[in-house]
Scaffold this active site. Structure first.
Site, PDB file in Angstrom:
ATOM      1  N   ASP A  60     -27.085   0.865  38.792  1.00 54.72           N
ATOM      2  CA  ASP A  60     -26.748   1.895  39.840  1.00 54.72           C
ATOM      3  C   ASP A  60     -28.482   2.393  39.732  1.00 54.72           C
ATOM      4  OD1 ASP A  60     -24.825   3.182  40.838  1.00 54.72           O
ATOM      5  OD2 ASP A  60     -26.296   4.952  40.191  1.00 54.72           O
ATOM      6  N   ASN A 117     -33.129  10.210  49.521  1.00 55.35           N
ATOM      7  CA  ASN A 117     -32.853  11.289  50.433  1.00 55.35           C
ATOM      8  C   ASN A 117     -32.923  11.936  50.651  1.00 55.35           C
ATOM      9  OD1 ASN A 117     -31.953   8.613  51.786  1.00 55.35           O
ATOM     10  ND2 ASN A 117     -30.254   7.943  50.421  1.00 55.35           N
ATOM     11  N   GLU A 155     -25.961   3.008  46.023  1.00 55.86           N
ATOM     12  CA  GLU A 155     -27.383   1.579  45.537  1.00 55.86           C
ATOM     13  C   GLU A 155     -27.097   1.801  44.039  1.00 55.86           C
ATOM     14  OE1 GLU A 155     -25.875   5.151  46.533  1.00 55.86           O
ATOM     15  OE2 GLU A 155     -26.570   6.165  44.648  1.00 55.86           O
ATOM     16  N   ASP A 182     -34.544   3.981  52.249  1.00 53.02           N
ATOM     17  CA  ASP A 182     -34.320   1.983  53.107  1.00 53.02           C
ATOM     18  C   ASP A 182     -35.226   1.832  52.260  1.00 53.02           C
ATOM     19  OD1 ASP A 182     -32.315   2.570  54.443  1.00 53.02           O
ATOM     20  OD2 ASP A 182     -32.849   2.996  56.126  1.00 53.02           O
TER      21      ASP A 182
END
Lengths: 455, 455
Positions: free
Chosen positions: B326, B334, B369, B343
């Protein structure tokens, strides 16, 4: 690439004789002299099919077959076991261990070759194994379902007495439903169709079991069922043809109930596994065309469907309206309220738009906050009215957020109508996109109609 | 559901005779007395097959056939045209207009019924039309490719002179490559396989064209090719069997080159369309298993593959390591740098992780993620080392953003090793998840190993 067959026999002469026959039939034959050698070879480089001697000194055919079936790397390789003596108990154990067939020497070469072709064809029940091996694994993690529902076996012979005799012989060995049916009933299609048909060699006058099999295979209700043909005992040529025609098994007409019960259960299990595999593939296909968030179709699905709609509109001399819809200031929702809120808005807008459509209209999420709607058989005026209704449906009420708050959303809509000649989906969407830009530029929350044709 | 056949003939007696025959064969027969009536019926409720008279007063069979083929709603319905007179030009025009076959009266009933079964089976070339009608549309928007590459037709007869004669007769009418081949060459598999095989009735001694056809159908290289059998002129029973065995066409041994050229081109076009359809389906399946952003496999693909790995590990008495990875504080990327930056980070991390794996290891994006990695045949110690290397690979260098900036990212990894007995993918992942929580709690950017077994 030549198909490869592994011959497993402890007697060198037997191996050589088989190898010569297989080579003459243009197969590549490899050989193993014992069970352990065969298992090692099959795991290292899985053959397309295995011919396996039943009686070998250190590890017999049953044990080899069971080991092949227990290993994911080899569990799908077709296995034909053979032996010198017709011991009924041995036959049943071999089939129970997972052998696809059990042949007693002397083996008719035509039947053997037809059986090999038949099993090799049957491997690829979905037509995709070769290209998408990985998909075979889909659903592997599902429980195997050790306790399947009882199956349904339909028995069909020229004379009902014959089918009733089969039922009497089979019933003690099976939990599955055994029903005696007529040819007309079979072809008119029972729903659901039986899992297995057992067909006599001759049915109505002039109608052979083989013709009936081809007929069942050509009809959508019965095409995936397993089919066994009951043939006279020494009808080798017919047996070979039946296997080439796609019979899943051929039975002697004095068949033993216990043995055929095991064969029937294997066929039903194989048929159900193929059904499940087809269902998984169909589900994969459905998913590949669906937007997971909103459940709407995705762009990839929508474009060809729109293509067909546009071709249909040209045929029917009507217009098809295409709208590209974009949520106004959607980025702010994500930025200020987080992704969960953004997702909620998209789902609710998708719901409101869908509720405003006629059956036969197309709606898809093109990506992000952009949607596509196509409405066939509609005039300029009707299309504009419809777009206005959709716009108002989005802004009419606030959208409740999972956090407890609520948001007012609006949508801008670019509208274009198909020309009288065929126009590609891409070009029509580009025209609607142009109209959408105008709607955005003129202050959002409005419908703008593009010119009738771009050309 | 009974299959439905539309009979189109202006002579009432002819319609009735055909209807009686079809009803006896358990088809539902509907009738039309003219071309326009037939077209209206077929558009309103498309039948499974159409039997079409060639000579009708107001609109002849050719015009009807052309209209059917031009309409997306009816273009795939099989059409058998029939006539009283054997006019060669008529036959060729009918085939050119898109008729699947052209039969001359008196029509042998067995051949007619076999042809009907054959065409109905051939409709469903991918095995999915019934379940996923919508998918048929995929690719409709693609250019139809009016100018296909020339095809390859392989000719195979008992005597090379015969095949050479066929070539001489066909060559003036075709641009396709015509090659005379041997049985062994055909079975050993040319790559690419020909588009069409034309096979004689008898090939090597004791080997019929029908056996050869079944053989080609059972081998992966040739199973999707079209196959025609050349049979003696009045071999009706053989023709019926050949069609039931899956021959795409049967030809008389004094066949006319111009006519067979048209038939061959139709078969090659149909074969290529089926190839394209299979390719589109395979691509749909691939997409359903792929994460579009990173190109890694998705969760849906990964779980069953992991299931097989775990079963394999039990068989091979080795361990399989499972990691759940993770990205630390990904949400901030973001929020602060926008989605495009997020991205970019995901794509680059996917690339770095993939680069650190062995062939045969599994990597997938579980969602958001979160990534999954599985490494079979590995010890506790090796797995921990591998996870450490992956952790360092992510944090080693900053990730460049499209905006020009750069970000340092770290990853937390939860690691679990499979037990000696079979454990489901879900349970093993749950153990790795537990370890991941510990890694996060202890400050992130670290590897934590779960207990050897949860039970």
């Amino acid at each position: 690439m030549t198909s490869r067959i592994l011959i497993v026999d402890d007697v060198p002469t037997n191996r050589i004789i088989l190898k010569v026959k297989l080579t003459a039939a243009c197969y590549e034959a490899t050989m193993a002299a014992s069970g352990p050698e065969a298992l090692a070879l099959a795991r290292r480089s899985p053959p397309d099919l295995i011919l396996l001697d039943y009686a070998m000194p250190d590890m017999d055919g049953i044990a080899v077959c069971a080991a092949l079936r227990a290993d994911p790397a080899t569990c799908r390789i077709p296995v034909i076991m053979f032996t010198n003596t017709a011991d009924e108990a041995a036959r049943i154990s071999a089939l129970r261990a997972g052998a696809d067939d059990f042949l007693i020497k002397p083996i008719d070469d035509k039947v053997l070759m037809a059986r090999i072709r038949n099993l090799m064809r049957a491997r690829d029940t979905t037509g995709f194994s070769a290209t998408t091996d990985a998909i075979e694994g889909l659903g592997f993690a599902e429980p195997v379902g050790g306790f399947d529902e009882p199956g349904h076996i339909a028995l069909l012979a020229a004379r009902p007495e014959t089918a009733l005799r089969w039922r009497k012989v089979l019933a003690p060995h099976l939990n599955d439903r055994l029903s005696v049916i007529t040819r007309a009933a079979a072809l008119e299609g029972a729903v659901p169709a039986p899992d297995l048909y057992i067909l006599g060699a001759e049915l109505d006058p002039g109608i052979s079991g083989m013709q009936m099999m081809s007929d069942l295979r050509s009809r959508p209700d019965s095409c995936h069922a397993a089919i066994c043909l009951v043939l006279p005992n020494d009808a080798h040529a017919e047996a070979a043809t039946a296997l080439d025609l796609g019979a899943d098994d051929v039975l002697r007409d004095d068949f033993d109930g216990a043995e055929v019960a095991v064969r029937a259960q294997a066929l039903i299990a194989r048929k159900r596994e193929a059904d499940r595999r087809r269902a998984r593939l169909a589900e994969s296909l459905r998913l590949s065309m669906t937007d997971p968030l909103t459940g709407l179709h995705n762009r990839r699905y929508a474009l060809p469907v729109l293509g067909r709609m546009l071709a249909g509109a040209v045929q029917a001399r009507t217009s098809c309206a295409v709208m590209v819809l974009d949520l106004d200031r959607f980025k702010l929702v994500n930025d200020r309220h987080g992704h969960a809120a953004g997702d909620t808005v998209l789902v609710e807008v998708a719901r409101r738009l869908s509720a405003g459509l006629r059956p036969g209209d197309l709606i898809a999420r093109l990506g992000g906050e952009e949607f596509l709607i196509a409405m066939p058989g509609i005039s300029d005026h009707e299309a504009f009215e419809a777009a206005e209704r959709l716009r108002r449906a989005v802004s009419a009420r606030q959208i409740l957020l999972p956090s407890g708050g609520a948001l007012s959303m609006t949508v801008s809509i670019g509208l274009a109508l198909s020309a009288t000649g065929y126009e590609t989906p891409d070009r029509l969407i580009a025209r609607a996109d142009g109209a959408l830009l105008a709607a955005k530029a003129e202050g959002r929350n409005q419908v703008t109609m593009g010119g009738r044709t771009a050309a």
